[in-house]
Structure formats: C-alpha cells, structure tokens
Write an enzyme that holds these catalytic residues in place. Structure first.
Site, PDB file in Angstrom:
ATOM      1  N   ARG A   1       0.841  -1.193   0.000  1.00  0.00           N
ATOM      2  CA  ARG A   1       0.000   0.000   0.000  1.00  0.00           C
ATOM      3  C   ARG A   1       0.879   1.247   0.000  1.00  0.00           C
ATOM      4  NH1 ARG A   1      -5.011   1.803   3.833  1.00  0.00           N
ATOM      5  NH2 ARG A   1      -5.242   3.830   2.852  1.00  0.00           N
TER       6      ARG A   1
ATOM      7  N   ARG B   1      -5.741   2.509  -3.586  1.00  0.00           N
ATOM      8  CA  ARG B   1      -4.892   1.749  -2.693  1.00  0.00           C
ATOM      9  C   ARG B   1      -4.834   0.288  -3.106  1.00  0.00           C
ATOM     10  NH1 ARG B   1      -8.238   3.668   1.845  1.00  0.00           N
ATOM     11  NH2 ARG B   1      -6.967   5.471   1.451  1.00  0.00           N
TER      12      ARG B   1
ATOM     13  N   ASP C   1      -6.583  -2.213   1.449  1.00  0.00           N
ATOM     14  CA  ASP C   1      -7.115  -1.491   2.606  1.00  0.00           C
ATOM     15  C   ASP C   1      -7.725  -2.515   3.561  1.00  0.00           C
ATOM     16  OD1 ASP C   1      -8.015   0.565   4.244  1.00  0.00           O
ATOM     17  OD2 ASP C   1      -9.923   0.744   3.178  1.00  0.00           O
TER      18      ASP C   1
ATOM     19  N   ASP D   1      -9.647  -2.846   7.133  1.00  0.00           N
ATOM     20  CA  ASP D   1     -10.336  -2.082   8.171  1.00  0.00           C
ATOM     21  C   ASP D   1     -10.909  -3.010   9.229  1.00  0.00           C
ATOM     22  OD1 ASP D   1      -9.812   0.373   7.090  1.00  0.00           O
ATOM     23  OD2 ASP D   1     -11.655   0.422   5.899  1.00  0.00           O
TER      24      ASP D   1
HETATM   25  P1  ADP Z   1     -10.174   4.211   5.071  1.00  0.00           P
HETATM   26  O1  ADP Z   1      -9.935   2.839   5.485  1.00  0.00           O
HETATM   27  O2  ADP Z   1     -11.206   4.904   5.907  1.00  0.00           O
HETATM   28  O3  ADP Z   1     -10.444   4.372   3.622  1.00  0.00           O
HETATM   29  P2  ADP Z   1      -7.445   4.542   5.892  1.00  0.00           P
HETATM   30  O4  ADP Z   1      -7.281   3.090   5.788  1.00  0.00           O
HETATM   31  O5  ADP Z   1      -6.412   5.409   5.258  1.00  0.00           O
HETATM   32  O6  ADP Z   1      -8.828   5.033   5.327  1.00  0.00           O
HETATM   33  O7  ADP Z   1      -7.570   4.855   7.406  1.00  0.00           O
HETATM   34  C1  ADP Z   1      -7.158   6.056   7.941  1.00  0.00           C
HETATM   35  C2  ADP Z   1      -6.952   5.872   9.424  1.00  0.00           C
HETATM   36  O8  ADP Z   1      -8.135   5.511  10.080  1.00  0.00           O
HETATM   37  C3  ADP Z   1      -5.979   4.796   9.808  1.00  0.00           C
HETATM   38  O9  ADP Z   1      -4.682   5.283   9.895  1.00  0.00           O
HETATM   39  C4  ADP Z   1      -6.485   4.311  11.175  1.00  0.00           C
HETATM   40  O10 ADP Z   1      -5.635   4.706  12.229  1.00  0.00           O
HETATM   41  C5  ADP Z   1      -7.808   5.011  11.335  1.00  0.00           C
HETATM   42  N1  ADP Z   1      -8.877   4.143  11.792  1.00  0.00           N
HETATM   43  C6  ADP Z   1      -9.816   4.484  12.677  1.00  0.00           C
HETATM   44  N2  ADP Z   1     -10.671   3.503  12.915  1.00  0.00           N
HETATM   45  C7  ADP Z   1     -10.284   2.458  12.142  1.00  0.00           C
HETATM   46  C8  ADP Z   1     -10.785   1.150  11.968  1.00  0.00           C
HETATM   47  N3  ADP Z   1     -11.868   0.703  12.631  1.00  0.00           N
HETATM   48  N4  ADP Z   1     -10.144   0.332  11.115  1.00  0.00           N
HETATM   49  C9  ADP Z   1      -9.062   0.765  10.428  1.00  0.00           C
HETATM   50  N5  ADP Z   1      -8.519   2.000  10.567  1.00  0.00           N
HETATM   51  C10 ADP Z   1      -9.136   2.868  11.424  1.00  0.00           C
HETATM   52 MG    MG Z   2      -8.337   1.539   6.258  1.00  0.00          MG
END
Ligand code: ADP
Ligand code: MG
Length: 426
Positions: free
Chosen positions: A88, A97, A100, A102
C-alpha cells in the site's frame, strides 16, 4: 474474541492482492478465519480531489475471525503491517490503494481513540461493508441495526449474484447448452473472472410441461459435473460457490459431499426429510414458493386475486413452512426465501410481485428472486426465452435497487456488468 475485518483493493491485480491478504491474516498468531464473505465489485468513491486513474473500481469483501490475546490496537497494527507489506502506497487520502484493511466490528467492544474507532465510523454508510457483513452474519446487530436491514436501507444495496447452470436437455431457455465438460469449464472460468458469486447447478427442468426425472437420472447427470467443479475449485481462486438446484431428498443427500453453500429447493419443502439433511450440514436453504413443480400453467392463483391477497397467501404459506423449520431447530438465518416468480402466478401477478417485492422484506430472512427469462415477460419481450436477457437485466437493476439479497439469473456476466455501470451512475 470475534471480529469482522473489511478487505478492499483497487490497484494492481486486485484478486491476487485479496488472496495474499487473506493468507497474511491467516498467519497471525492465535487468529482463525471463521468465514469469508463474497467479493463485490464497486465504484471507487470519487470527489473533487480524485484523479482519473484512481477511479478504478474496488473489490471488497469481509471476514469473520476469532482471535486470542490481541487488543484492538494490536490487531489494527498487525493489519497495517500487512497493508504495508503488500504494497500500500502511503499517499494522499483519496488515492487508489493496493490494499485497505479495516477493523469493522468487534463483538461486545467499542473503541474510540485518535487512531481507532470500532465499530468502524462508516460501517452503516458503505454498501461494500454492509453486503459482506450480511454474508457473514445475517442478523448481526450493530448499535441497534441488523446487517440485513442495513444493506437494504442504503441507496445502492449490493446483491449476491447466482448464475444458472442447467445440465438438462430440456430446460426452458438454455436446455442442452452445457454440452459436455468443456463448455462447463468455460463457463466456470468466465464466471470466476467476472465475479459471479454462486453457480446454481441443476439437472431437472421445472419449466411448464417439463417431465419430472428420477433422482437416479438426476444424479447421473449431476455427479460428473460436480466432480469437475470440485477439481476446478481446488486449483483456482474466486470460483463461484456451489449451489445445488434440486428438490429430491436422495439427490441432495448424495451431493452433500461436494459441500454446496446453498440448496435451492424449488418445491418449497415438499419433502420434509430435506430438513434433516440441512440440519446436519452447513448449507443455506432456499425455500421457494410454488403451487406446483414443474410449473403448471393451469395451477395458478385465481386470476382476479389482488396483489394484496396473493402476498397474504404467500406469506401464510411461508409462516407455515418456517414453523416446520423452526421445529427442527434450524436457524432462520440459514433460510433464503424466494417468492417464486412464475410458479403459480399469472404473468400480471408475477409483474406485480416484482413491483411489490419490498413487501417480502418484513421478515428477517434473506430474499431471492428468479425472474430471468421467465414467460411473464412475453407481453413486452420476445417469445424465445433466450432473447429476454435485456429485459431480465433491467428487472435485475430494479430488484437490486429494492434490496433483494440474491438474484438468480442466466448469463450473470451481463447482469453484473450492467449493474456496475448503474452503480457508477448514481
Ligand atoms: P479508510 O480505510 O477509511 O479508507 P485509511 O485506511 O487510510 O482510510 O484509514 C485512515 C486511518 O483511520 C488509519 O490510519 C487508522 O488509524 C484510522 N482508523 C480508525 N478507525 C479504524 C478502523 N476501525 N479500522 C481501520 N482503521 C481505522
Ligand atoms: Mg483503512
């Protein structure tokens, strides 16, 4: 601890990146992947900062995991390491990306820090999250809302696409099309590439006037093909999951060893013993309403029955069947209800059923529709079933928009591609 993780990719070879991500997650110590959702193709979010090359569509899925001894923060860190490892790019917020990961939801846990919010802030607003969560757990309750309803309530709910594969010489629209192993393999190859979620394999035609066949003949047609399916699946990724289209106890019993994900019983549980098979397996069960199988044009609801009365009639039928299922202690989360377009309904009743499809979403059951190429379309389409695909695709878009969870169609690639265009448009 049970958690749900979202996986997305819209750069590079998205399918293999997702496959690698799954492998990396599986390697995490004391962590087990319990279940995988289907993979969905979805437009990238676009705003004023988006560059043209970033608007490539995403592939998204989610997994359910169990882990031990990992705090939410540690899990997030581990996921970020995997993102980095698989390339990434650290870049602007809206950039495409490679991967990703989450953290969507953790059972009985909420976190709210600078770095981490759980449940994920956007969980309820993103169809590419709600649809995979529905696959993992139909009635997972997130802050008072159930995942099944979350997906349906969004502007663009995402359906599971089930492609029809008939091993019959006499099916109404594609009888005899799958001739021999090569054309079946070609179909599998093409469907794997275009993201078809399920392949519904059946060997008995249920079109009006079709001759019922013996379970023995049905198995003679099915078993070699299921064998081919299995070996294809073991050597390819993203193969559509197996759905078995049969209403015969003996046939279902003999095919369970191929681990179908769903049993599609168009007889609507005419043989109650099927429930014993379902109970002892992991399969989901499609319960379809019909008045007769094969469909009989003389056995339909009374022509003058209003939509309201037809719906009431179907709902009463459903209640009775659910009671039987409940008595067997089979979770209703495993049931998919199909109101059976064309089975016992006049053409107008079928059209009205489609228009009022939302009425069937009041139960916490997943909903399926099989409208593709059916004869209710004759008044506005060609007489030949195989020439009704444009109309079928149009109906699919409306049903997807209405939040129908499963769409069972011929030529699923046409439906999926058209739907992706539709998703880009609004
Ligand atoms: P997104 O996944 O929303 O498209 P990113 O992966 O760039 O964007 O995430 C940005 C930031 O969000 C990460 O650096 C992380 O610290 C924060 N974040 C907050 N909550 C979560 C979550 N539940 N899962 C993953 N990242 C999170
Ligand atoms: Mg993310």
């Amino acid at each position: 601890v049970i958690s749900y993780i979202g996986i997305g990719s819209n750069l590079g070879d998205r399918n293999s990146i997702i496959t690698s991500a799954l492998k990396e997650v599986a390697k995490i110590k004391d962590l087990k992947i319990l279940k995988k959702s289907y993979i969905y193709e979805n437009p990238a979010s676009i705003n004023c900062e988006t560059r043209n090359e970033w608007s490539k569509s995403f592939l998204n899925m989610a997994i359910k995991i169990s882990s031990q001894g990992l705090t939410p923060e540690e899990l997030l860190n581990t996921l970020k390491e995997i993102e980095k490892k698989l390339g990434r790019l650290k870049s602007v917020k809206w950039a495409a990306r490679t991967l990703d990961l989450d953290l969507l939801y953790i059972q009985k846990t909420s976190v709210s820090t600078d770095r981490l919010t759980v449940p994920h802030k956007e969980l309820k607003n993103r169809n590419f999250v709600t649809a995979p969560l529905r696959d993992l757990d139909v009635n997972l309750c997130v802050n008072g809302d159930y995942t099944l309803n979350l997906n349906r309530s969004l502007q663009n709910p995402l359906p599971v696409w089930m492609g029809i594969a008939n091993l019959t010489p006499d099916s109404f629209s594609d009888g005899g099309k799958l001739k021999g192993p090569n054309s079946f393999l070609e179909t599998l190859e093409a469907w794997s590439k275009s993201g078809v979620h399920l392949i519904d394999i059946g060997a008995e035609s249920t079109r009006p006037g079709a001759k019922p066949i013996t379970p023995k003949e049905e198995q003679r047609r099915l078993l070699p093909t299921l064998q081919i399916y299995k070996s294809f699946q073991s050597s390819h990724s993203n193969t559509p999951a197996l759905s078995l289209d049969s209403r015969n106890f003996e046939t279902i019993k003999s095919c369970l060893k191929f681990k179908p994900k769903t049993i599609n019983d168009v007889s609507g549980l005419s043989d109650i013993r099927i429930l014993d098979l379902i109970k002892d397996s992991d399969c989901d069960y499609v319960l379809m309403h019909s008045l007769s199988v094969p469909a009989d044009l003389n056995k339909t609801f009374n022509k003058i029955l209003t939509t309201q009365d037809a719906t009431k009639n179907i709902m009463q039928w459903l209640e009775a069947k659910l009671e039987l299922i409940d008595k067997k202690n089979i979770s209703l989360d495993r049931i998919i209800f199909d109101p059976g377009i064309g089975f016992g309904k006049t053409p107008l009743q079928s059209i009205e059923l489609i228009r009022s499809i939302k009425k069937y979403q009041n139960k916490n059951l997943r909903l399926m529709c099989g409208h593709s190429r059916k004869s209710f379309m004759t008044s506005f389409s060609g007489n030949k079933p195989s020439s009704r695909d444009f109309e079928s695709v149009g109906i699919s878009l409306a049903l997807a928009k209405a939040g129908v969870d499963f769409l069972r169609v011929h030529e699923p690639e046409k439906h999926i591609k058209t739907h992706l265009g539709f998703l880009y448009a609004h």
